[in-house]
Design a protein around this motif. Structure first.
Motif, PDB file in Angstrom:
ATOM      1  N   SER A 258      25.882 -29.520 -39.034  1.00 32.37           N
ATOM      2  CA  SER A 258      26.080 -28.242 -38.360  1.00 32.37           C
ATOM      3  C   SER A 258      24.748 -27.501 -38.222  1.00 32.37           C
ATOM      4  O   SER A 258      24.184 -27.052 -39.232  1.00 32.37           O
ATOM      5  CB  SER A 258      27.068 -27.387 -39.157  1.00 32.37           C
TER       6      SER A 258
ATOM      7  N   GLN B  36      24.074 -24.543 -37.080  1.00 32.93           N
ATOM      8  CA  GLN B  36      24.109 -23.135 -37.477  1.00 32.93           C
ATOM      9  C   GLN B  36      24.100 -22.982 -38.996  1.00 32.93           C
ATOM     10  O   GLN B  36      23.522 -22.020 -39.528  1.00 32.93           O
ATOM     11  CB  GLN B  36      25.314 -22.409 -36.861  1.00 32.93           C
ATOM     12  N   ARG B  37      24.703 -23.928 -39.718  1.00 29.65           N
ATOM     13  CA  ARG B  37      24.652 -23.872 -41.181  1.00 29.65           C
ATOM     14  C   ARG B  37      23.232 -24.142 -41.682  1.00 29.65           C
ATOM     15  O   ARG B  37      22.788 -23.555 -42.671  1.00 29.65           O
ATOM     16  CB  ARG B  37      25.627 -24.887 -41.777  1.00 29.65           C
TER      17      ARG B  37
ATOM     18  N   GLY C  16      23.888 -18.121 -38.309  1.00 31.47           N
ATOM     19  CA  GLY C  16      24.668 -18.942 -39.232  1.00 31.47           C
ATOM     20  C   GLY C  16      26.164 -18.831 -39.054  1.00 31.47           C
ATOM     21  O   GLY C  16      26.911 -19.732 -39.444  1.00 31.47           O
ATOM     22  N   SER C  17      26.634 -17.740 -38.460  1.00 31.38           N
ATOM     23  CA  SER C  17      28.076 -17.553 -38.284  1.00 31.38           C
ATOM     24  C   SER C  17      28.549 -17.886 -36.872  1.00 31.38           C
ATOM     25  O   SER C  17      29.669 -17.553 -36.497  1.00 31.38           O
ATOM     26  CB  SER C  17      28.447 -16.102 -38.614  1.00 31.38           C
TER      27      SER C  17
END
Length: 396
Positions: A78, A80-81, A192-193
């Motif tokens: 992921s 964004q993570r 991140g979200s």
């Protein structure tokens, strides 16, 4: 009946795009403040061009070492993570610098360590962000988004160096690193979200293959890498030229860097129009050539002339930089975007280390003009080699 879902989808894409741009701005702002503060502290405490060069090598080295792996991670996990974790680590690094400043322990070696740590996080964030762009932005919107993305980067850099230079003159280093840590944290929350659905695209394997029939990916990566070298070397030279050669204050350094950001922002605003008038390769080659000429001229006059030539050089650099990003988008598929930008970043920063060492050696043993001359020649020679690789046709 399908109009409402389509409108909703486009609104969601715009929301994702603006969060990406805002998060990129916040990260660039926080990182710019930390880097300019570290460079000024190093210049004030040592006054040695070699020490400043080592600092920027500490900024370049982890990106050269980690970008290859980071690019593959961005394509398999992921993105964004990855951005969230890296930003939180960066915020912790900013907090560490804040504590060192409070207790008066900002010596060269801690600055080297934290610069290395923050740069390692940048190595993770860079390919992950570019992978997110391909997931959140339609292919036909990429040229326009690329220019806006560059505006976000340069606006963050512009404001950070202006505030960072002035704050180092009028406030404590601790306040600068506090703002940096907060900016990292905000960027992590914004990116991140993110939750996205990859947009439908007109891109097909045949489209990519048609581009590859004309351009070799290695040439596109080397052209982008040349831009990384320009950033690292000119950042080193700028501190030496403004603070030591021109005997100007940290505020003057901030003004110069802010004007440079204005130059790239103007190029970003003009890029879409330029892109319609000239082929991509012409934009890249012309931008790098004119940038090299401006770099050659920058130290040969006074500070006031430098305030004109520096942003003029970044104007041309901006055209080339955005063109290089668009070229990489063209030669790779969406699922390999992070990997390609990881390769490009690794190559650029690997080249930056010997280039920075060589230029620092020239400045130390000759003068700053020799360093600027060598930088201009490197840009032109690197561009010629990259264009040859890009356009060289494979023999069957």
């Amino acid at each position: 009946m399908s109009i409402i879902p389509e409108i909703s989808l486009r609104a969601e894409e715009r929301r994702l795009a603006w969060r990406l741009l805002s998060g990129t701005f916040a990260y660039t702002f926080g990182n710019g403040i930390a880097v300019i503060a570290a460079a000024l502290i190093m210049s004030q405490t040592t006054g040695d061009p070699g020490s400043i060069g080592v600092l920027f090598i500490m900024v370049s080295l982890p990106q050269a070492l980690l970008s290859f792996v980071a690019g593959r991670m961005a394509d398999h996990y992921s993105p964004q993570r990855i951005c969230l974790v890296a930003n939180l680590i960066s915020a912790s690094g900013g907090g560490g610098l804040l504590l060192l400043a409070v207790f008066g322990e900002l010596t060269p070696y801690p600055l080297y360590f934290f610069s290395f740590l923050l740069s390692a996080c940048t190595a993770m964030i860079f390919p992950a962000t570019n992978a997110l762009i391909r997931h959140c932005v339609r292919e036909e919107q990429l040229p326009r988004f690329s220019s806006r993305f560059e505006i976000a980067i340069q606006a963050g850099s512009l404001i950070s160096v202006a505030i960072g230079g002035a704050a180092m003159d009028h406030f404590s280093p601790a306040s600068v690193f506090l703002v940096s840590a907060i900016a990292y944290f905000i960027s992590g929350l914004l990116i991140g979200s993110l939750r996205y659905r990859s947009p439908t695209s007109a891109e097909t394997d045949a489209d990519v293959q048609q581009v590859l029939n004309h351009y070799r990916p290695a040439g596109a990566l080397l052209l982008y890498a040349t831009g990384n070298v320009i950033i690292t070397v000119t950042n080193t030279l700028m501190v030496i030229l403004v603070v030591q050669y021109f005997s100007a204050s940290a505020t003057s350094l901030g003004i110069a860097d802010a004007l440079a950001g204005v130059g790239v922002i103007v190029s970003s605003l003009l890029y879409t129009r330029i892109h319609k008038q000239f082929p991509l390769v012409v934009i890249i080659a012309g931008g790098y050539l004119l940038c090299a000429i401006c770099i050659f001229l920058q130290p040969r006059f006074g500070l006031s002339h430098y305030f004109v030539l520096f942003p003029l050089g970044t104007l041309f650099y901006g055209f080339a930089r955005i063109g290089c990003r668009q070229l990489i988008y063209s030669v790779c598929r969406r699922e390999a975007t992070g990997r390609f930008f990881g390769y490009a970043n690794a190559a650029g920063l690997a080249l930056s280390v010997p280039a920075t060492l060589a230029v620092s050696w020239l400045v130390r043993h000759h003068d700053v003009m020799m360093g600027y001359t060598a930088t201009g020649l490197f840009i032109i020679s690197g561009m010629v080699v990259a264009l040859y690789i890009l356009l060289f046709k494979r023999r069957c």
